[in-house]
Design an enzyme around this catalytic site. Structure first.
Site, short mmCIF file in Angstrom:
data_model
loop_
_atom_site.label_atom_id
_atom_site.label_comp_id
_atom_site.label_asym_id
_atom_site.label_seq_id
_atom_site.Cartn_x
_atom_site.Cartn_y
_atom_site.Cartn_z
CB CYS A 116 -0.96 0.01 1.18
SG CYS A 116 -2.26 -1.22 0.99
CG HIS A 256 -3.11 3.69 2.29
ND1 HIS A 256 -3.49 3.42 0.99
CD2 HIS A 256 -3.20 2.51 2.95
CE1 HIS A 256 -3.79 2.14 0.89
NE2 HIS A 256 -3.62 1.57 2.06
CG ASN A 286 -6.60 -0.43 0.98
OD1 ASN A 286 -5.97 0.11 0.07
ND2 ASN A 286 -6.00 -0.98 2.02
O1 UT7 Z 1 -3.67 -1.01 3.58
C1 UT7 Z 1 -2.71 -1.88 4.09
C2 UT7 Z 1 -2.69 -1.87 5.55
N1 UT7 Z 1 -3.89 -2.43 6.09
C3 UT7 Z 1 -4.53 -1.86 7.08
O2 UT7 Z 1 -4.15 -0.81 7.50
C4 UT7 Z 1 -5.70 -2.59 7.68
C5 UT7 Z 1 -5.64 -2.53 9.18
N2 UT7 Z 1 -6.67 -3.30 9.83
C6 UT7 Z 1 -7.98 -2.96 9.81
O3 UT7 Z 1 -8.36 -2.02 9.16
C7 UT7 Z 1 -8.94 -3.72 10.69
O4 UT7 Z 1 -8.19 -4.55 11.55
C8 UT7 Z 1 -9.97 -4.58 9.93
C9 UT7 Z 1 -10.95 -3.68 9.22
C10 UT7 Z 1 -9.25 -5.46 8.91
C11 UT7 Z 1 -10.73 -5.44 10.91
O5 UT7 Z 1 -11.34 -4.64 11.93
P1 UT7 Z 1 -11.13 -4.98 13.47
O6 UT7 Z 1 -11.93 -4.00 14.22
O7 UT7 Z 1 -9.65 -5.02 13.74
O8 UT7 Z 1 -11.79 -6.41 13.59
P2 UT7 Z 1 -11.13 -7.78 14.10
O9 UT7 Z 1 -10.26 -8.35 13.05
O10 UT7 Z 1 -10.58 -7.58 15.47
O11 UT7 Z 1 -12.43 -8.66 14.24
C12 UT7 Z 1 -13.47 -8.37 15.21
C13 UT7 Z 1 -14.60 -9.34 15.01
C14 UT7 Z 1 -14.17 -10.80 14.91
O12 UT7 Z 1 -15.15 -11.59 15.53
P3 UT7 Z 1 -14.96 -12.14 17.02
O13 UT7 Z 1 -13.69 -12.94 17.00
O14 UT7 Z 1 -14.85 -10.92 17.87
O15 UT7 Z 1 -16.19 -12.94 17.23
C15 UT7 Z 1 -14.17 -11.07 13.42
O16 UT7 Z 1 -14.39 -12.43 13.12
O17 UT7 Z 1 -15.27 -9.05 13.76
C16 UT7 Z 1 -15.34 -10.24 12.97
N3 UT7 Z 1 -15.26 -9.87 11.57
C17 UT7 Z 1 -16.33 -9.54 10.83
N4 UT7 Z 1 -17.65 -9.47 11.15
C18 UT7 Z 1 -18.50 -9.09 10.17
C19 UT7 Z 1 -14.16 -9.76 10.78
N5 UT7 Z 1 -14.52 -9.38 9.55
C20 UT7 Z 1 -15.86 -9.24 9.56
C21 UT7 Z 1 -16.79 -8.84 8.58
N6 UT7 Z 1 -18.10 -8.78 8.93
N7 UT7 Z 1 -16.44 -8.53 7.32
#
Ligand code: UT7
Length: 331
Positions: A116, A256, A286
């Protein structure tokens, strides 16, 4: 003699027609519009649906948009740099094909890959060539067909990314506009958190790697988020500090577009109000290498000669950094 700086003098972009909305994703994977909106800020993204078309298709369209708007003589282009994490093929360079297709017969060309941060690093490369006096017109294109490396059964990644391309032209400036300073960083220990396991030299493609879905993007979102949120804010603050810029001096943050929460944290650290923060993540998601030029494209009518822009990005690798650039023209 006045110092030669590297200014952006034209912008172009291309977005595929197909709109993949959060509502449509709800029918494909176990997710909701509410989750995606509150966790990322994304509402929809564009997808290049036509078979047999890769990132070069997006890049050529963005370049042609720029060339046409600017009335640029393509034979004057010295170099075509394509920032991409999704080249048409591992070999040969996508940029070589793009340069030929747009008629840049006097240019040399190559690809630049830093996930990215590809476009941000590309700005540094293009600017250095211009500042050195070696070249006068460099076309820098950020193009990614992210849909080609996503598993649309994996809700943790497929909701994030979209396809697009953006292009800018770098030219010499003798009046002090253009790139002023850069602070670019990497940390290779981060690659375990955001990667594609197979298809490279460590794990070449095989029936096994395909079966195991190892050609798709893997992301440990939480870990990447933690690094991104502090590092992007750190470099943005650092570049302000070492150029003695207060929040009043900064006209625009060009961040970004990975996650709205990361952008908000960066803006807050810089002391910027929302109106100075370029944002289009809700419309495109993104788009990896295309996010920064796409922002310039969307906001170009508001940009004025002399505006102070801070670009900031964070990506896989890890790679990240910030660039301070003075806008060179009124649209
Ligand atoms: O561009 C390159 C660099 N990349 C980034 O900067 C991305 C950085 N990371 C992020 O933006 C975020 O971490 C994400 C958007 C990818 C994820 O958000 P989060 O708030 O960190 O969620 P998480 O991964 O901690 O997941 C929280 C919960 C999980 O469920 P449990 O374990 O709490 O039951 C996931 O399974 O949300 C669940 N989950 C979803 N639920 C509904 C993960 N993806 C989804 C989804 N829909 N699409």
């Amino acid at each position: 003699m006045a110092k030669t700086t590297a200014a952006i003098t034209a912008v172009g972009a291309y977005l595929p027609d197909f709109v993949l909305t959060n509502q449509l994703l709800e029918t494909m994977v176990d997710t909701t519009d509410e989750w995606i909106t509150t966790r990322t800020g994304i509402k929809e993204r564009r997808i290049l649906k036509e078979e047999g078309k890769g990132s070069s298709f997006l890049a050529i369209k963005a370049a042609e948009d720029l060339i046409q708007k600017r009335g640029l003589d393509v034979t004057e282009i010295d170099m075509v740099l394509v920032a991409t994490a999704t080249p048409d093929m591992p070999v040969a360079a996508t940029a070589a094909y793009v340069a030929s297709e747009i008629g840049a017969v006097n240019a040399f060309s190559y690809d630049l890959q830093a996930a990215c941060s590809s476009f941000l690093y590309g700005m540094s490369t293009a600017a250095s060539y211009i500042e050195s006096g070696k070249y006068k017109k460099i076309l820098l294109i950020g193009a990614d067909k992210m849909s080609s490396i996503l598993d649309y059964t994996d809700r943790t990644t497929c909701i994030i990314f979209g396809d697009a391309a953006g292009a800018v032209l770098f030219e010499p400036d003798e009046e002090g506009f253009g790139l002023q300073d850069e602070y670019l960083r990497t940390d290779g220990s981060g690659r375990q958190f955001l990667k594609i396991d197979a298809g490279g030299s460590i794990l070449p493609a095989s029936a096994e790697t395909v079966k195991n879905k190892q050609h798709f993007v893997f992301q440990d979102g939480k870990s990447v988020f933690k690094f991104a949120v502090s590092n992007m804010a750190d470099v943005a603050a650092k570049i302000m500090e070492r150029n003695q810029l207060s929040h009043k001096d900064v006209d625009w943050l060009v961040p970004h577009q990975a996650n709205r929460r990361i952008i908000d944290a960066t803006a807050k650290r810089m002391g910027l109000e929302d109106s100075k923060v370029m944002m289009n993540i809700h419309r495109y998601g993104n788009t990896t290498s295309a996010t920064l030029p796409l922002l310039l494209y969307d906001y170009q009518k508001q940009l004025k000669r002399g505006d102070n822009l801070i670009f900031a990005a964070f990506g896989g690798g890890f790679t990240w950094g910030a660039i301070y650039l003075k806008w060179a023209y009124n649209s």
